[in-house]
Design an enzyme around this catalytic site. Structure first.
Site, PDB file in Angstrom:
ATOM      1  N   CYS A 131       0.832  -1.200   0.000  1.00  0.00           N
ATOM      2  CA  CYS A 131       0.000   0.000   0.000  1.00  0.00           C
ATOM      3  C   CYS A 131       0.869   1.252   0.000  1.00  0.00           C
ATOM      4  O   CYS A 131       0.672   2.161  -0.815  1.00  0.00           O
ATOM      5  CB  CYS A 131      -0.918  -0.010   1.222  1.00  0.00           C
ATOM      6  SG  CYS A 131      -1.905   1.494   1.418  1.00  0.00           S
ATOM      7  N   GLU A 197      -4.842  -4.187  -3.917  1.00  0.00           N
ATOM      8  CA  GLU A 197      -4.764  -2.767  -4.246  1.00  0.00           C
ATOM      9  C   GLU A 197      -5.406  -2.488  -5.604  1.00  0.00           C
ATOM     10  O   GLU A 197      -6.204  -1.549  -5.754  1.00  0.00           O
ATOM     11  CB  GLU A 197      -3.305  -2.299  -4.259  1.00  0.00           C
ATOM     12  CG  GLU A 197      -2.686  -2.112  -2.891  1.00  0.00           C
ATOM     13  CD  GLU A 197      -3.247  -0.892  -2.176  1.00  0.00           C
ATOM     14  OE1 GLU A 197      -3.838  -0.011  -2.837  1.00  0.00           O
ATOM     15  OE2 GLU A 197      -3.112  -0.833  -0.950  1.00  0.00           O
TER      16      GLU A 197
END
Length: 209
Positions: A131, A197
């Protein structure tokens, strides 16, 4: 080469997929519809609360003062990102206390917290690093090309050297606590986080379909 750098290079295909995603391109050229961005902000704020809990579990499971301090500093640094979301929420009239997480958001938060709860710091860092590194990569990449200012604050936040420092600090923790040279589980966790993601961007982009 460090574990963190190796894993990032091994997942360059997913980083490129994220950068080329219509959601990210819409941020860059300013064409992303505001309702789509508003939905993303709400989901990301929900996700970031779980991300913060992951840092807190890193503090709890740290075997030494270095890890304790580093995870605590990263948790403190997360407050800046949350403030950005709070500002967007106010601007877009979003009540963050009533966010209903999407399946993509829950898949990511459940994965993150389940990994963190097991107490293996190497695997925790492998779940959390994508992330930070991906967002730093996106911000820095978009900053270097012509971009509209409509979502310029988003780009500037993730292109900022302070955010790069936070990403690098988490990568250093990954290098510290992962098994020397990494292992299959660490690689699997990292790639799973990268896939989540991309799925998060896809879910946000398709929310109004």
């Amino acid at each position: 080469m460090s574990v963190a750098r190796t894993l990032w290079q091994d997942n360059a295909d997913l980083a490129a997929e994220a950068l080329a995603h219509p959601f990210v391109r819409g941020l860059a050229d300013g064409t992303l519809p505001e309702p789509v961005f508003a939905g993303y902000v709400a989901q990301d704020a929900f996700y970031l609360e779980s991300f913060g809990r992951g840092y807190a579990l890193g503090v709890a499971h740290s075997p030494d003062r270095r890890g304790f301090d580093a995870f605590a500093d990263l948790l403190a640094g997360l407050r800046g990102e949350l403030r950005l979301h709070e500002a967007y929420a106010k601007q877009l009239h979003i009540d963050l206390s009533t966010v209903d997480p999407s399946p993509a958001t829950l898949a990511y938060t459940d994965f993150l917290l389940a990994t963190a709860a097991l107490g293996d710091l190497g695997h925790l860092c492998a779940a959390m690093t994508p992330c930070m590194r991906l967002y730093a990569h996106l911000g820095q990449s978009l900053r270097t090309v012509d971009h509209a200012d409509r979502y310029g604050e988003w780009i500037r936040t993730y292109a900022d050297p302070g955010f790069e420092e936070l990403a690098a600090n988490l990568e250093n923790l990954l290098d510290t606590y992962a098994r020397p040279g990494g292992d299959a589980r660490t690689s699997d966790v990292y790639r799973r986080a990268m896939r989540l993601e991309v799925a998060f961007f896809e879910s946000a982009y398709r929310a109004l379909d």
